[in-house]
Design a protein around this motif. Structure first.
Motif, PDB file in Angstrom:
ATOM      1  N   ASN A  62       0.893  -1.407  -0.019  1.00  0.00           N
ATOM      2  CA  ASN A  62       0.048   0.019   0.092  1.00  0.00           C
ATOM      3  C   ASN A  62       0.923   1.309  -0.053  1.00  0.00           C
ATOM      4  O   ASN A  62       0.765   2.144  -0.761  1.00  0.00           O
ATOM      5  CB  ASN A  62      -0.891   0.021   1.364  1.00  0.00           C
ATOM      6  N   HIS A 167      -2.145   0.864  -4.509  1.00  0.00           N
ATOM      7  CA  HIS A 167      -3.165   0.072  -5.024  1.00  0.00           C
ATOM      8  C   HIS A 167      -3.662   0.827  -6.272  1.00  0.00           C
ATOM      9  O   HIS A 167      -4.363   0.439  -7.130  1.00  0.00           O
ATOM     10  CB  HIS A 167      -4.327  -0.071  -3.982  1.00  0.00           C
ATOM     11  N   ARG A 168      -3.540   2.288  -6.107  1.00  0.00           N
ATOM     12  CA  ARG A 168      -4.088   2.919  -7.665  1.00  0.00           C
ATOM     13  C   ARG A 168      -3.059   2.862  -8.467  1.00  0.00           C
ATOM     14  O   ARG A 168      -2.027   3.915  -8.379  1.00  0.00           O
ATOM     15  CB  ARG A 168      -4.323   4.356  -6.807  1.00  0.00           C
ATOM     16  N   LYS A 181     -10.081  -3.719  -4.932  1.00  0.00           N
ATOM     17  CA  LYS A 181      -8.794  -2.822  -5.060  1.00  0.00           C
ATOM     18  C   LYS A 181      -7.932  -3.791  -5.608  1.00  0.00           C
ATOM     19  O   LYS A 181      -7.681  -4.880  -5.779  1.00  0.00           O
ATOM     20  CB  LYS A 181      -8.346  -2.499  -3.547  1.00  0.00           C
TER      21      LYS A 181
END
Length: 727
Positions: A62, A167-168, A181
């Motif tokens: 993350n 995660h983006r 996600k």
């Protein structure tokens, strides 16, 4: 800057709950040293280059944090002074932008927002004092994002190199609805073994692909594409210690690997019934630059999926979970279809099913590996992984070889010995269904039951082996058993049904295993009963209760009979044919009540005096005991060890709840009546003292209800006759 680039320092990486081991593996694979895993992440030693690589290549991570210092923070004022003393000019320009995130574990400063505000003020004040201007706050993409972690009266202060959750990836439109996600999808694929499957050219299939997250993450993984390559912003790009030349070098390397990997990408395909979902998937796939490599099309989940290349592959699916009882019931056929796919067209494929509803997963009807707990946001979910076992069909040549092995001969000799004894007994007692082998040899841990009707059927259950036992060895022994049985019992393989029996919870012993719906008639004394060898773990006839059912039939004449937790109603059939005045059959499952109705009809039993009631037996019994309008002369009470079905108001634990059940049942007894109480919990202890205080006596009749074919396993069930003391 080269010295800084190669200098080892301590970092911290966070990951979602449940992904700790995957994170540790990822850190080590990317060059981290002295990795120490924790609950929510891991600390490690690394160079700046390795930290950059983790931001670029991390699939489950993350955030990547670079701790600056650890300071005392017993009060807001102390925190301010300690933060103000840090040389922030090394990290942020005076005209830059800033954001502070704060987390805490039992912090001395109870309000984390206030702690974040004091930290921001300290940084801003120091830079303003030195340079005459101050940084501004930018919560979205600041030049410097600070992570403040409070633990008791200490504060760890770190630079967030990731600049927001990794995660983006950059291929999904922010704010668009998505069930998973990106790093959760990546974790599922890793746990499902997708990298190995992709390396040997297997395809990836998601038949309910939604917005395409599994497909995209699977493609990135298989092609060796850095998941961060599409991100427009990282936390280190505005940090004053940023090494731009090093970062350009890593990006160029990642782009080269992308081009090479795409040339070797295996087929990746998705389906969905929703055109809206597919539009989102196509947009995401295009933004990821994978529209030439991933195909998606509209199709309902079914057995006839139009695969582009129906070769070996991995099925991965995140079906809906259902929130209300009606929704859950509607979803059961969908999960059943997943099972049919894996037993039929995709029987040699491994599969991964991610769901927030384990009860629905039971509808798949296949043995999974040990489920893995992961979290979809705050929701606790399970990942069920299914590995195809080699076919149980054995060629004649292979069967002959297997049957001649020393182990197979040992199994055959024991089975012959049992058959010689039990066949004589069965003929003498006119018994048509009985057990001939029950893990007599520890190496061959199976139960073998014979059912004689219009044909002889063999029902084989392999007891689940401990994880310490080699899987190949277990499979070889199972094949030896299946090679011996047709020869020794003189039955064709098509009449042998094989299952794996694992430890069950609640009513899961009754869950669907398949949907063949093939019923066969067998006899038990005067009764004609229907059994099913393929659709459920059990056949619909518990052989160890044969004597108990016969006893009920012999005692039922002229009596009113109540059958609780009735399953398929076999005890009711015995009572009705034994000339019971009336019968009441209660079970929570409509499926089993329908089965009971068919059993009654097959024996010519009908009429209002034979009622079938679908209800939670525990609640129904308590309700009827309170009303006092029903009376029975003979009650059969055979509850499960534990049940937590959503149809129940609470849970049933037979050790905890048996006194209440028996007390309620006794309130329905007529004078001189009795309860036959049985259960299969091997550590069960009857609370005779409490029962006696309530006016009930218990006679242990376990031994007299144990059939000869179960003598080797005397604790298969426990059985008592319960009466009122006053009688």
């Amino acid at each position: 800057m080269s010295r800084v680039k190669h200098k080892l320092r301590r970092f911290y990486a966070s990951a979602p709950k449940g992904m700790g081991e995957l994170l540790v593996d990822e850190l080590r694979d990317l060059g981290a040293q002295r990795v120490q895993g924790g609950i929510a992440g891991a600390s490690f030693d690394a160079t700046l280059e390795t930290a950059y690589r983790l931001c670029l290549w991390g699939r489950v991570v993350n955030r990547v944090l670079m701790p600056i210092t650890d300071v005392p923070a017993a009060t807001p004022e102390q925190l301010y002074e300690e933060v103000h003393a840090i040389r922030w000019e090394r990290h942020l320009a005076a005209d830059g932008t800033l954001a502070v995130d704060c987390t805490g574990i039992k912090p001395a400063i109870s309000h984390t927002r206030y702690a974040a505000l004091k930290t921001k003020d300290a940084i801003v004040d120091r830079l303003r004092e030195q340079f005459g201007e101050r940084p501004s706050v930018d919560l979205e993409q600041p030049d410097l994002r600070i992570n403040l972690h409070l633990r008791g009266d200490r504060a760890r202060i770190a630079v967030d190199l990731s600049g927001g959750s990794l995660h983006r990836r950059g291929y999904r439109i922010e704010g668009a609805a998505a069930p998973l996600k990106e790093n959760l999808a990546a974790a599922i694929l890793l746990l499902a073994g997708w990298p190995d499957e992709a390396a040997r050219g297997a395809m990836l299939l998601d038949p309910m692909c939604g917005s395409g997250t599994f497909l995209i993450e699977g493609a990135l993984m298989a092609a060796g594409i850095a998941p961060g390559l599409l991100r427009e912003h990282f936390g280190f790009t505005g940090w004053r210690g940023h090494d731009r030349a090093l970062w350009r070098q890593l990006l160029e390397e990642a782009e080269q690997r992308r081009q090479q990997g795409l040339a070797q990408l295996p087929p990746i395909q998705g389906f969905d019934a929703s055109e809206e979902a597919l539009e989102a998937a196509r947009g995401n796939i295009e933004r990821a630059g994978l529209d030439d490599y991933i195909t998606v099309s509209r199709h309902e989940l079914s057995l006839d999926l139009p695969l582009d290349q129906p070769q070996q592959g991995l099925l991965v699916i995140n079906p809906p979970y259902g929130e209300r009882l009606g929704e859950v019931n509607e979803l059961k056929p969908l999960y059943g279809t997943i099972g049919e796919l894996l037993r039929g067209p995709l029987s040699d494929w491994p599969a991964a099913v991610f769901t927030g509803n384990p009860e629905l997963a039971a509808q798949i009807g296949l043995q999974s590996e040990r489920p893995v707990t992961l979290y979809n946001g705050p929701l606790e979910c399970r990942l069920f992984r299914y590995r195809p076992r080699p076919s149980v069909h054995i060629s004649e040549d292979k069967a002959e070889t297997l049957a001649s092995s020393p182990g197979a001969q040992m199994f055959a000799n024991r089975l012959k010995k049992n058959l010689k004894r039990l066949r004589k007994w069965a003929r003498r007692e006119d018994i048509h269904c009985y057990r001939v082998y029950d893990a007599d040899l520890p190496e061959y841990a199976v139960a073998v039951d014979l059912y004689r009707g219009e044909k002889l059927w063999v029902h084989v259950q392999e007891y689940e082996a401990p994880q310490s036992v080699d899987e190949e060895k277990v499979f070889t022994r199972m094949q030896e058993v299946l090679a011996v049985l047709p020869q020794l019992l003189e039955v064709p393989p098509a009449q042998i049904f094989y299952k794996v029996r694992k430890r069950q919870k609640g009513t899961s012993q009754y869950e669907k295993q398949a949907q063949n719906r093939q019923f066969h008639e067998v006899r038990e004394g005067p009764c004609r009963l229907l059994v099913n060898f393929s659709d459920y773990l059990d056949t619909g006839l518990f052989l160890d209760h044969r004597i108990t059912r016969q006893m009920i039939g012999a005692e039922a004449r002229g009596k009113r009979f109540l059958n609780l937790f009735a399953y398929t109603g076999t005890a009711t059939v015995h009572a009705a044919l034994g000339k019971a005045r009336g019968t009441t059959t209660v079970d929570m499952s409509r499926t089993y009540l329908d089965w009971a109705r068919r059993n009654l009809k097959r024996n010519g039993i009908s009429g209002a005096e034979h009622e079938l009631i679908q209800a939670d037996c525990t609640a129904w019994l308590a309700e009827q005991a309170g009303k006092g309008t029903r009376q029975y002369d003979l009650i059969f009470l055979d509850p499960p060890t534990f049940s937590s079905s959503k149809r129940m108001a609470g849970t049933l634990d037979i050790q905890r709840d048996h006194v209440r059940l028996l007390t309620d049942a006794a309130r329905l007894l007529s004078p001189g009546g009795s309860i036959i109480f049985s259960n299969n919990y091997r550590r069960f202890r009857l609370d005779e003292d409490t029962l006696a205080a309530g006016g009930l006596t218990a006679e242990d009749i376990s031994r007299s209800t144990l059939p000869a074919d179960f003598e080797r396993n005397p604790r298969i069930h426990r059985c008592w006759r319960i009466r009122k003391t006053a009688e």
